[in-house]
Scaffold this motif. Structure first.
Motif, short mmCIF file in Angstrom:
data_model
loop_
_atom_site.label_atom_id
_atom_site.label_comp_id
_atom_site.label_asym_id
_atom_site.label_seq_id
_atom_site.Cartn_x
_atom_site.Cartn_y
_atom_site.Cartn_z
N ASP A 1 -13.79 -39.53 23.98
CA ASP A 1 -14.99 -38.98 23.33
C ASP A 1 -15.75 -38.22 24.41
O ASP A 1 -16.74 -38.68 24.95
CB ASP A 1 -15.85 -40.11 22.75
N TYR A 2 -15.22 -37.05 24.74
CA TYR A 2 -15.76 -36.28 25.86
C TYR A 2 -17.18 -35.79 25.59
O TYR A 2 -18.01 -35.77 26.49
CB TYR A 2 -14.83 -35.14 26.23
N GLU A 3 -17.46 -35.41 24.36
CA GLU A 3 -18.82 -34.98 24.03
C GLU A 3 -19.80 -36.14 24.19
O GLU A 3 -20.91 -35.96 24.65
CB GLU A 3 -18.87 -34.39 22.63
N ILE B 1 -20.43 -36.61 27.86
CA ILE B 1 -21.35 -35.57 28.34
C ILE B 1 -22.78 -35.92 27.94
O ILE B 1 -23.70 -35.84 28.77
CB ILE B 1 -20.95 -34.19 27.80
N GLU B 2 -22.99 -36.34 26.70
CA GLU B 2 -24.34 -36.69 26.24
C GLU B 2 -24.94 -37.81 27.10
O GLU B 2 -26.09 -37.72 27.51
CB GLU B 2 -24.31 -37.14 24.78
N TYR C 1 -15.26 -32.07 33.44
CA TYR C 1 -15.05 -30.65 33.15
C TYR C 1 -13.80 -30.11 33.83
O TYR C 1 -13.10 -29.26 33.26
CB TYR C 1 -16.28 -29.84 33.55
N LEU D 1 -11.67 -31.16 30.31
CA LEU D 1 -12.11 -30.04 29.49
C LEU D 1 -11.66 -28.70 30.03
O LEU D 1 -11.82 -27.68 29.36
CB LEU D 1 -13.63 -30.09 29.33
#
Length: 136
Positions: free
Chosen positions: A27-29, A32-33, A56, A60
């Motif tokens: 769950d890369y997003e 990031i959050e 990143y 990503l």
């Protein structure tokens, strides 16, 4: 973990852990959050900046964002030798830019005279393994 974060919204270690767990489940997003939240409440936290650089760079595949975060980590904590090793690895393996790696190492050696032997050895390794492209 989420219940603790609801009552203690500034618990940086828990936010870092949450980002790590989210990254682990891809769950890369979400990672990031969580980590960006840490940068908002603790902009000098170099660990989370390095984590974002790694995410990143290797997950990503966003080279410019990765470089931005890795450099911010070093700028915040220029005496942390580990961060130099991480960005040199990134420049060598992902960005394919040994020139930037060398320049950063030279800067790190000047900034860290007491611990520069590790950086000097890394620079020596970089120079030995760097084979310039043949000119036409």
């Amino acid at each position: 973990m989420s219940e603790k974060l609801k009552t203690d919204t500034k618990n940086i270690p828990l936010w870092i852990d949450l980002g790590s767990w989210r990254k682990a489940i891809e769950d890369y997003e979400g990672a990031i959050e969580a980590w960006e939240y840490v940068t908002a409440i603790a902009p000098q936290n170099s660990i989370v900046l390095n984590n974002l650089g790694d995410l990143y760079a290797y997950y990503l595949k966003d080279i410019s964002k990765a470089e931005e975060y890795f450099l911010r980590a070093i700028n915040n904590e220029p005496s942390n030798i580990y961060f130099y090793f991480k960005i040199v690895e990134f420049y060598r393996e992902t960005a394919k830019d040994p020139v930037k790696a060398r320049a950063l190492l030279e800067k790190g050696i000047v900034a860290n005279p007491a611990t520069s032997s590790d950086l000097k050895n890394l620079l020596k390794s970089l120079l030995q393994n760097f084979q310039p492209a043949p000119s036409d």
